[in-house]
Design a protein around this motif. Structure first.
Motif, PDB file in Angstrom:
ATOM      1  N   THR A   6       0.840  -1.199   0.000  1.00  0.00           N
ATOM      2  CA  THR A   6       0.000   0.000   0.000  1.00  0.00           C
ATOM      3  C   THR A   6       0.875   1.249   0.000  1.00  0.00           C
ATOM      4  O   THR A   6       1.795   1.351   0.782  1.00  0.00           O
ATOM      5  CB  THR A   6      -0.855   0.047   1.286  1.00  0.00           C
ATOM      6  OG1 THR A   6      -1.449  -1.207   1.485  1.00  0.00           O
ATOM      7  CG2 THR A   6      -1.885   1.154   1.220  1.00  0.00           C
ATOM      8  N   ILE A   8       0.755   5.395   0.374  1.00  0.00           N
ATOM      9  CA  ILE A   8      -0.121   6.442   0.876  1.00  0.00           C
ATOM     10  C   ILE A   8       0.565   7.778   0.655  1.00  0.00           C
ATOM     11  O   ILE A   8       1.734   7.938   0.999  1.00  0.00           O
ATOM     12  CB  ILE A   8      -0.370   6.215   2.380  1.00  0.00           C
ATOM     13  CG1 ILE A   8      -1.099   4.884   2.592  1.00  0.00           C
ATOM     14  CG2 ILE A   8      -1.109   7.390   2.986  1.00  0.00           C
ATOM     15  CD1 ILE A   8      -1.039   4.394   4.012  1.00  0.00           C
TER      16      ILE A   8
ATOM     17  N   TRP B  63      -3.481   4.486   9.360  1.00  0.00           N
ATOM     18  CA  TRP B  63      -4.055   5.198   8.216  1.00  0.00           C
ATOM     19  C   TRP B  63      -5.517   4.770   8.116  1.00  0.00           C
ATOM     20  O   TRP B  63      -5.801   3.594   7.879  1.00  0.00           O
ATOM     21  CB  TRP B  63      -3.305   4.834   6.933  1.00  0.00           C
ATOM     22  CG  TRP B  63      -3.803   5.567   5.729  1.00  0.00           C
ATOM     23  CD1 TRP B  63      -4.505   5.040   4.680  1.00  0.00           C
ATOM     24  CD2 TRP B  63      -3.629   6.951   5.427  1.00  0.00           C
ATOM     25  NE1 TRP B  63      -4.781   6.030   3.770  1.00  0.00           N
ATOM     26  CE2 TRP B  63      -4.258   7.208   4.190  1.00  0.00           C
ATOM     27  CE3 TRP B  63      -3.011   8.026   6.094  1.00  0.00           C
ATOM     28  CZ2 TRP B  63      -4.284   8.473   3.605  1.00  0.00           C
ATOM     29  CZ3 TRP B  63      -3.038   9.289   5.512  1.00  0.00           C
ATOM     30  CH2 TRP B  63      -3.659   9.502   4.290  1.00  0.00           C
ATOM     31  N   HIS B  65      -8.103   4.245   6.291  1.00  0.00           N
ATOM     32  CA  HIS B  65      -8.162   4.150   4.828  1.00  0.00           C
ATOM     33  C   HIS B  65      -9.568   4.360   4.295  1.00  0.00           C
ATOM     34  O   HIS B  65      -9.744   4.534   3.096  1.00  0.00           O
ATOM     35  CB  HIS B  65      -7.576   2.811   4.359  1.00  0.00           C
ATOM     36  CG  HIS B  65      -8.211   1.603   4.964  1.00  0.00           C
ATOM     37  ND1 HIS B  65      -8.258   1.401   6.336  1.00  0.00           N
ATOM     38  CD2 HIS B  65      -8.802   0.519   4.412  1.00  0.00           C
ATOM     39  CE1 HIS B  65      -8.864   0.249   6.583  1.00  0.00           C
ATOM     40  NE2 HIS B  65      -9.205  -0.304   5.442  1.00  0.00           N
ATOM     41  N   GLN B  66     -10.573   4.360   5.173  1.00  0.00           N
ATOM     42  CA  GLN B  66     -11.925   4.639   4.703  1.00  0.00           C
ATOM     43  C   GLN B  66     -12.333   6.092   4.940  1.00  0.00           C
ATOM     44  O   GLN B  66     -13.473   6.473   4.664  1.00  0.00           O
ATOM     45  CB  GLN B  66     -12.913   3.666   5.360  1.00  0.00           C
ATOM     46  CG  GLN B  66     -12.585   2.212   4.992  1.00  0.00           C
ATOM     47  CD  GLN B  66     -13.697   1.242   5.375  1.00  0.00           C
ATOM     48  OE1 GLN B  66     -14.697   1.622   5.968  1.00  0.00           O
ATOM     49  NE2 GLN B  66     -13.527  -0.025   5.014  1.00  0.00           N
ATOM     50  N   ARG B  69     -11.191  12.309   2.387  1.00  0.00           N
ATOM     51  CA  ARG B  69     -10.118  13.292   2.482  1.00  0.00           C
ATOM     52  C   ARG B  69     -10.522  14.692   2.061  1.00  0.00           C
ATOM     53  O   ARG B  69      -9.765  15.640   2.239  1.00  0.00           O
ATOM     54  CB  ARG B  69      -8.914  12.822   1.665  1.00  0.00           C
ATOM     55  CG  ARG B  69      -8.425  11.471   2.145  1.00  0.00           C
ATOM     56  CD  ARG B  69      -7.146  11.061   1.476  1.00  0.00           C
ATOM     57  NE  ARG B  69      -6.032  11.925   1.884  1.00  0.00           N
ATOM     58  CZ  ARG B  69      -4.770  11.713   1.529  1.00  0.00           C
ATOM     59  NH1 ARG B  69      -4.469  10.693   0.756  1.00  0.00           N
ATOM     60  NH2 ARG B  69      -3.806  12.521   1.937  1.00  0.00           N
ATOM     61  N   THR B 125      -6.697  -2.263   8.683  1.00  0.00           N
ATOM     62  CA  THR B 125      -6.219  -0.880   8.766  1.00  0.00           C
ATOM     63  C   THR B 125      -4.687  -0.855   8.717  1.00  0.00           C
ATOM     64  O   THR B 125      -4.030  -1.514   9.515  1.00  0.00           O
ATOM     65  CB  THR B 125      -6.697  -0.220  10.083  1.00  0.00           C
ATOM     66  OG1 THR B 125      -8.125  -0.225  10.117  1.00  0.00           O
ATOM     67  CG2 THR B 125      -6.185   1.203  10.210  1.00  0.00           C
TER      68      THR B 125
END
Lengths: 140, 140
Positions: A6, A8, B63, B65-66, B69, B125
């Motif tokens: 992953t 980011i 992070w 991730h869901q 942003r 996560t």
């Protein structure tokens, strides 16, 4: 097990403006004599400051841009007499993802800038996030 | 002022393995009834765990991730009766750089895995960093 590669990307939301210009001048922790500093929030994110007030305790997350990312073990507090420890057992700025956590008080709010302290991060340090300290002591 | 378009890439150092599979099941904070979880550290970073012990208090940076942003204002705790606040005045997972801070206790250490709790982050996560809680209360 690998985390599936992953990747980011972070976009800084602001920057620290400080009288501390070099890593060698910076205290290791804010409580060790650090000055106040200005946190300038970029215009795209300024709306996110709504509700922050003078006196609030916040956690500022920074990107310690001078940290060495290939370091996994260090002498705690740079003291060669202390045995090597994994970076996750220390607060060293040298670590795979050199994020800094700084618990500070909001001293002044001026448009998209917060005066905060005590703050040991050096001038120009990118700011990634700001979070309130929760009243719950479990999460301070 | 913009932070000069700095772009930062994170490489996760591990991942959360939890019985919580969906965001809708997750407590908002670890102290709100969250279970223990496993933190699996990737092989490239495992050496960084050296020195962590059962009983240690640590801060896990994840992070989320869901997280969305592009969100800058939210109703605190998703309660529409509460007035909109800037995301930096809340712990919402929706924020420009959705990092999570989780203060947990190390329950078990097994090679490159830590059992930690209480942990509200969902299964899968990504974990970005682990830091010890400092004895200094200023930085807890």
């Amino acid at each position: 097990m690998e985390a599936k590669g992953t990747e980011i990307r972070l976009r800084p939301i602001g920057v620290i403006r400080s009288t501390i210009k070099e890593r060698s001048e910076a205290p290791k922790q804010g409580s060790e004599g650090a000055p106040d500093a200005w946190l300038e929030v970029s215009s795209f994110a300024a709306e996110g400051l709504d509700g922050l007030r003078v006196g609030d305790e916040i956690i500022v997350i920074t990107w310690l841009h001078q940290g060495r990312r290939d370091t996994l073990q260090v002498h705690p507090r740079s003291d060669p007499r202390r045995r090597l420890a994994g970076v996750f057992a220390t607060r060293s700025p040298d670590r795979p993802n050199p994020l800094g956590l700084h618990r500070v008080t909001v001293r002044e709010v001026s448009e998209n800038q917060l005066r905060i302290g005590p703050m040991e991060a050096i001038d120009g340090t990118p700011v990634i996030d700001i979070k309130p300290v929760l009243a719950d002591v479990q999460d301070s």
